[in-house]
Design an enzyme around this catalytic site. Structure first.
Site, short mmCIF file in Angstrom:
data_model
loop_
_atom_site.label_atom_id
_atom_site.label_comp_id
_atom_site.label_asym_id
_atom_site.label_seq_id
_atom_site.Cartn_x
_atom_site.Cartn_y
_atom_site.Cartn_z
N GLU A 1 -8.78 3.76 2.95
CA GLU A 1 -8.81 3.07 4.50
C GLU A 1 -7.80 4.15 5.24
O GLU A 1 -7.41 5.37 4.80
CB GLU A 1 -7.65 2.16 4.05
N ARG B 1 3.26 -13.81 -7.59
CA ARG B 1 3.95 -13.81 -8.48
C ARG B 1 6.04 -14.36 -7.52
O ARG B 1 5.82 -13.76 -5.97
CB ARG B 1 4.38 -12.71 -9.62
#
Length: 480
Positions: free
Chosen positions: A199, A291
């Site tokens: 990236e 989560r």
């Protein structure tokens, strides 16, 4: 849902059990041999030893955890965070065993657990992405071509994991080949998958994340943002909510983007969508954590919501009991992760016995804690002792409350990150809100804490001497 097994340890196990108890649900703790006397074991209604001290022989043994749930008559498993919380195979096995997994389905975990698959899943929602590859890269020549196209510096990242593992910043082409090979080796060791991608490196980045919650009835809500830019080794240390730099319009745009990410993978339960923000306040999708996050308490405090209670409601098949317009931000909250680490020695783990361990108390202070005085810090697990959370009517008040709480948190026997937390809260860059993920690199040096300790010791010595001299001058009347 009558009984929940919490497949975790320490403060997060107790935190989940606390909400379950409020809801009238019984709890089961699991523990390794090293945790036999741990507080979470005593807090639960039942407890089962699942193996030896190393996590690979206990807390990562999914089959043994499922057996423990069946043996104790639990009908649901809450994974907490870490360990098996983002393991698609465990989520699937729990469901196949006829139990409820209090978390997303395996498909969503699998998609969002692979950063490249996650980017592919959200392509249709016009969510900003950092320029880079959309497939794994292993050939240094291909990597060099990509890097030249998007421009240096670049970031090499592991496709299958996070926490800074397999991550390398490359500023010049001559460094690329060696760094990509190191990143692949580290990713393979940490995640069993050496895939990496590239990236564009965002200069001066902020790390902003959005809490989301989705039910099985198509409802998806966002619970605003958390600022997580104070990090060391790519791991968060201080988090706060809300961010000091978001205005209402930007907050709404990021919230909508986070909801779209959750929708893109059919998400159910609590999750966190993470973004990078550049100096011009452009934001880019980074990843989704499938989560409950370590830093969820700051969101709970500013929204007045119990995220674990909502997780349980969603897992029961209930619709979320509120709408987006019902959620408001009230006040400001800051969290410090209190690690048994030495900030004077590169934050290395500090092993020892808690010879003194006293928690701060009072209005505006919350401590999610997993330890007690006299306990040893195990070498087998993450060295976090607790999470210290401070709340105020505004950011200035929250910072002041946090410093008061740190001063009232007494630990002897091991070194902790408490002094570092106080350093952060006292620093002009943090107070002003003008900081980035480079805060530690730019502002922190161990010598600063050493000098502070020296000054504090000198002040204490002077105070003791003054008291002694004054007492010597006091008129004493001999006994008759």
């Amino acid at each position: 849902m009558q009984k929940i097994l919490v497949a975790n340890r320490g403060e997060i196990a107790i935190r989940v059990m606390r909400t379950a108890r409020k809801l009238g649900i019984e709890t089961v703790a699991v523990f390794s041999e090293a945790d036999r006397d741990a507080p979470h074991v005593r807090y639960a209604d039942q407890a089962v030893c699942i193996g030896e001290a190393p996590s690979a022989k206990s807390y990562l043994k999914g089959d043994r955890i499922i057996e423990a749930a069946q043996e104790t008559g639990a009908d649901a498993i809450h994974p907490g965070y870490g360990f098996l919380s983002e393991n698609a195979g465990f989520s699937r096995a729990v469901t196949q065993a006829g139990l409820i997994f209090i978390g997303p389905g395996p498909e969503a975990i699998q998609t969002m657990g692979d950063k490249l698959a996650a980017k592919d899943a959200v392509k249709g929602y016009d969510i900003p992405m950092v320029p880079g590859t959309d497939h794994p890269v292993s050939d240094p020549k291909e990597a060099a071509a990509v890097a030249r196209e998007i421009g240096y510096p670049i970031l090499i990242k592991a496709a299958a994991g996070g926490g800074g593992k397999g991550m390398r910043i490359v500023e010049r082409e001559e460094e690329l080949e060696s760094q990509i090979r190191r990143a692949m080796s580290e990713a393979q060791s940490a995640f069993g998958d050496g895939s990496v991608f590239i990236e564009k490196y965002v200069n001066g980045p902020r790390h902003i994340e959005i809490q989301v919650m989705a039910d099985t009835h198509g409802n998806i809500l966002h619970f605003f943002e958390r600022e997580c830019s104070v990090q060391r080794r790519h791991q968060k240390v201080v988090e706060e909510a809300p961010s000091a730099i978001l205005d209402p319009a930007l907050r709404e745009r990021m919230g909508r983007a986070a909801v779209d990410v959750a929708r893109a993978c059919g998400y159910v339960g609590a999750g966190t969508v993470e973004f990078l923000m550049d100096a011009d306040r452009n934001f880019y999708f980074l990843e989704m954590n499938t989560r409950l996050q370590v830093e969820h308490p700051v969101t709970e405090w500013i929204t007045g919501q119990d995220l674990v209670a909502l997780q349980i409601a969603v897992a029961r098949g209930e619709a979320l009991p509120l709408q987006q317009e019902d959620l408001k931000i009230t006040g400001h909250a800051i969290e410090l992760r209190v690690y048994a680490e030495d900030p004077l020695n590169d934050f290395l783990p500090s092993v020892g016995t808690l010879t003194r361990y006293q928690l701060p108390e009072g209005p505006g202070i919350r401590v999610d804690n997993g330890y007690e005085e006299g306990m040893q810090i195990p070498i087998y697990y993450d060295p976090m002792l607790s999470k210290l959370i401070a709340y105020g009517d505004n950011r200035k008040a929250a910072i002041k409350k946090m410093r008061e709480a740190i001063a009232g948190y007494l630990v002897e026997g091991v070194e902790t990150t408490l002094p570092f937390g106080d350093f952060v809260c006292a620093h002009p860059a943090f107070i002003s809100g003008a900081f980035t993920t480079h805060f530690v690199k730019e502002h922190y040096r161990p010598e600063i804490l050493q000098e502070q300790r020296k000054q504090e010791a000198e002040l204490a010595a002077r105070a003791a001497l003054k008291h002694y001299l004054e007492s010597q001058q006091t008129l004493r009347i001999p006994n008759a």
